[in-house]
Motif scaffolding. Structure first.
Motif, PDB file in Angstrom:
ATOM      1  N   GLU A  77       0.855  -1.144  -0.045  1.00  0.00           N
ATOM      2  CA  GLU A  77       0.088  -0.020  -0.066  1.00  0.00           C
ATOM      3  C   GLU A  77       0.947   1.440  -0.144  1.00  0.00           C
ATOM      4  N   ARG A  78       1.715   1.425   0.745  1.00  0.00           N
ATOM      5  CA  ARG A  78       2.677   2.301   0.851  1.00  0.00           C
ATOM      6  C   ARG A  78       3.477   2.548  -0.431  1.00  0.00           C
ATOM      7  N   ASN A  97      -4.192   8.977   3.132  1.00  0.00           N
ATOM      8  CA  ASN A  97      -3.964   7.834   2.448  1.00  0.00           C
ATOM      9  C   ASN A  97      -4.143   7.639   1.005  1.00  0.00           C
TER      10      ASN A  97
END
Lengths: 266, 92
Positions: free
Chosen positions: B24-25, B73
């Motif tokens: 995800e990062r 995010n």
């Protein structure tokens, strides 16, 4: 003779470019191919020690480019395989000692003699990288299953594509299948998902790589090293053979356990 | 490591796999990396935006700003486009 010029690159340092170059090159030579390994990491040469040829070097790539010697004099012959040569980098010069144009000319000379020219690219995206890709037709990107390595691989793929490489291929190095299985390391699919390029091979983490580097004997020459076996597969794929990609699964655990018991496997 | 940490590790059931965190990062950081591979990218986008918006609005092209920004995010395209007036759009 049709020659293939392949640059092995990664962006990030320490992911195994030199080890990969040494092993694929040696494996190709084991298949009877005529191969030259070109170290373009001027100032930080290492392919010579990984190949165990450091004592045989007289001239280097900068000597050739500056006409201090003939190309033939700088080609260091491998001690194990007929048809395998190393053109070492200079250790005391800087990357700017060679230009992309000179590199192209040099590779054109090498093409007359060799079927495979493997170019070991330095880390980074500066002139060393520009030099290394200058004369290459194909590119192999090495990445480990770590966030920093995959990020840099993505950047390198972008730069390669911008420089006209249509389909760079990926080698995932140092995969620990056990960690991947329990979700603590990105797996093959995770990395392909992010980088979306073609996979050329997967090389498992293998302690034997350290041993082989200590000795200056590429792992492909060892019959039980897992990484060596993976690199041999990569070499066969490069020659066009249809070989399945290693996926980290143990083929037959029972046989393997027995081999381990009798110290045939690691 | 504190005792509590050890106990947490042993008994933790629903902690997210660290590889999913990594993925995800990476995804987020790459959106930005890929966009900034060339500064031409933003400029090209800017020019095309101006072209389209000019059909409908009178805008202050000097003051216009277009940027990719990381927010919590996600990555967002933030455009600030001062409007001077509306063009008379023909009603069909």
């Amino acid at each position: 003779m049709e020659s293939k010029v392949i640059v092995i690159t990664s962006g990030k340092g320490g992911v195994g470019k030199t080890t990969t170059t040494a092993n694929i090159g040696t494996a190709l030579a084991m298949m009877g191919k005529k191969v030259v390994l070109l170290d373009t990491d001027i100032g930080l040469r290492n392919l010579d020690v990984v190949m165990g040829l450091e004592n045989r070097i007289v001239f280097d790539i900068v000597d050739v480019v500056n006409n201090n010697c003939k190309l033939q004099q700088a080609l260091t012959k491998d001690k194990r395989y007929e048809g395998l040569y190393l053109l070492p980098a200079a250790q005391t010069k800087e990357k700017t000692a060679v230009s992309p144009h000179q590199m192209k000319n040099l590779i054109n000379e090498l093409k007359k003699e060799f079927e495979f020219i493997l170019v070991d690219c330095p880390a980074g995206i500066e002139q060393g990288f520009r030099n290394a890709i200058a004369g290459a037709d194909e590119a192999v990107v090495v990445a480990t299953p770590e966030i920093s390595s995959v990020r840099d691989a993505d950047r390198i793929i972008g730069l390669l594509e911008a420089s006209g490489f249509r389909e760079p291929k990926l080698i995932i190095n140092r995969l620990r299948s056990k960690m991947a299985k329990r979700g603590d390391m990105m797996d093959i699919d995770d990395i392909l998902d992010i980088l979306s390029i073609e996979l050329l091979g997967v090389v498992p983490e293998d302690e034997y790589i350290v041993v082989s580097t200590n000795r200056g004997e590429p792992a492909v020459t060892d019959t039980v090293s897992k990484a060596g076996a993976a690199y041999r597969r990569v070499a066969r794929r490069i020659t066009g053979q249809d070989v399945e990609i290693y996926t980290g699964e143990e083929t037959s655990s029972l046989v393997n356990r027995f081999m381990k018991m009798v110290k045939l496997a690691r | 490591m504190a005792l509590l940490d050890i106990l947490n590790r042993i008994f933790a059931k629903e902690t997210v796999n660290s590889k999913d965190v990594a993925k995800e990062r990476l995804r987020l950081v790459l959106v930005h990396d890929r966009a900034s591979v060339s500064s031409d990218f933003i400029n090209a986008l800017k020019e095309d935006l101006i072209k389209v918006i000019r059909e409908y609005l009178e805008i202050d092209e000097e003051q216009l700003s277009v940027n990719l920004e990381n927010e919590d995010n996600s990555v967002a395209l933030i455009a600030n486009i001062p409007v001077r007036g509306f063009k008379k759009v023909v009603n069909e």
